[in-house]
Scaffold this active site. Structure first.
Site, PDB file in Angstrom:
ATOM      1  N   ASP A 143       0.827  -1.200   0.000  1.00  0.00           N
ATOM      2  CA  ASP A 143       0.000   0.000   0.000  1.00  0.00           C
ATOM      3  C   ASP A 143       0.863   1.252   0.000  1.00  0.00           C
ATOM      4  OD1 ASP A 143      -2.878  -0.938   0.248  1.00  0.00           O
ATOM      5  OD2 ASP A 143      -1.904  -2.095   1.808  1.00  0.00           O
ATOM      6  N   LYS A 145      -0.556  -5.637   3.854  1.00  0.00           N
ATOM      7  CA  LYS A 145      -1.595  -6.290   4.661  1.00  0.00           C
ATOM      8  C   LYS A 145      -0.948  -7.095   5.785  1.00  0.00           C
ATOM      9  CE  LYS A 145      -5.428  -7.991   6.124  1.00  0.00           C
ATOM     10  NZ  LYS A 145      -6.292  -8.954   5.452  1.00  0.00           N
TER      11      LYS A 145
END
Length: 323
Positions: free
Chosen positions: A202, A213
């Site tokens: 991300d 994650k």
């Protein structure tokens, strides 16, 4: 404060975590700003600039620690700042803003294609690839290798608590690629059976750390212990400008309802973040549109990126969740 309908819709989708990956969030953020511009009743350049700034700041405040939508807003606000400094009229400002957004959206598509081709070159015919959670970028890499005629086998675990790993199962079935799925606790057994590990991210920090994650960090540790190459697939829009200021990634905790029913074990708090940070020494390389980069190159890449002074001034409060 009431937001433009397009802005409010995207903010709701961000809060509900239903958009998907960081690149998709960047697209929706950009498209929302474009709708604000297209529907604006402004009669002066300054009025339009104020509308766009209000939309950008509302979206900015709602963002998690996803670099792509933050970088999209940097580009929009940098154009607003330049247009204001140049005293641009309404027509000129509108044209420049729409061009900035169109260029950004085109860059996203082109960059993802280049990442896919670069990553596909790292995969060999017959490889078993372990993929944690889901990543539209890694999906593109796998699809590109498959289209080259490489026979691949994919292993993925569920990626609790939202089970995004099952999204990967669906996509591999769609591609016609053999896929196997297991529980997250099997990572220590399954990663050593793989030829390569590839995950999305991300955000990438100036230090080369990657925000992924929850569960990615232990996956990288297992890969390192067993000599399995561990790659991050992320175009440079995922390089996080906030980290140039030494600011931490902004990470939300796991919602209690994702683990326990509302009235179950009230004495036991649910702990832990939704994302974890993988240190650069565990990463063989970051697959970008520029090629496979050493994580140490992140600082140089970030120094070249467009940065809005308006957002830069707000980043410390944003990073600490104070907006």
């Amino acid at each position: 404060m009431a937001h433009h309908p397009a802005v409010g819709r995207v903010i709701e989708r961000i809060h509900a975590d239903v958009i998907g990956g960081a690149a998709d969030t960047a697209k929706e953020v950009s498209q929302a700003v474009r709708e604000v511009i297209d529907s604006s009743p402004a009669t002066t350049g300054e009025a339009l600039a104020a509308e766009v700034e209000a939309a950008a700041l509302a979206l900015f405040a709602a963002l998690p620690s996803f670099a792509p939508p933050l970088n999209a807003l940097h580009r929009v606000m940098k154009q607003v700042e330049a247009s204001r400094a140049g005293g641009e009229d309404l027509v000129t400002l509108r044209a420049h803003l729409l061009e900035t957004i169109a260029d950004f959206l085109q860059f996203v598509e082109d960059a993802l294609g280049r990442v896919a081709r670069c990553g596909a070159e790292l995969l060999k015919d017959g490889d078993t690839l372990f993929m944690y959670s889901m990543s539209s970028t890694v999906w593109r890499v796998i699809k590109a290798a498959h289209d080259q005629g490489k026979r691949l086998r994919v292993i993925v675990t569920e990626s609790r608590p939202a089970n995004e790993g099952l999204w990967t199962v669906e996509r591999m079935i769609e591609y016609g690629i053999p896929v196997e799925v297991s529980i997250d606790a099997a990572i220590g057994v399954l990663v050593p059976q793989s030829d390569v590990v590839m995950v999305g991210a991300d955000s990438v920090a100036a230090t080369g750390e990657t925000l992924c994650k929850l569960g990615t960090y232990p996956t990288a540790l297992v890969a390192k212990a067993h000599g399995v190459p561990f790659y991050i697939a992320a175009d440079t829009l995922k390089f996080d400008t906030a980290t140039l200021l030494g600011l931490p990634f902004r990470v939300d905790p796991i919602p209690r309802e994702d683990v326990l029913d509302e009235d179950e074990y009230p004495e036991a708090p649910v702990v832990g973040p939704l994302f974890d940070v993988t240190p650069p020494e565990l990463v063989r390389g970051i697959i970008t549109e520029r090629g496979v980069l050493n994580p140490a190159a992140a600082y140089t890449v970030l120094q070249e990126m467009p940065i809005s002074q308006t957002l830069l001034d707000l980043l410390p409060d944003w990073a600490h969740g104070k907006l």
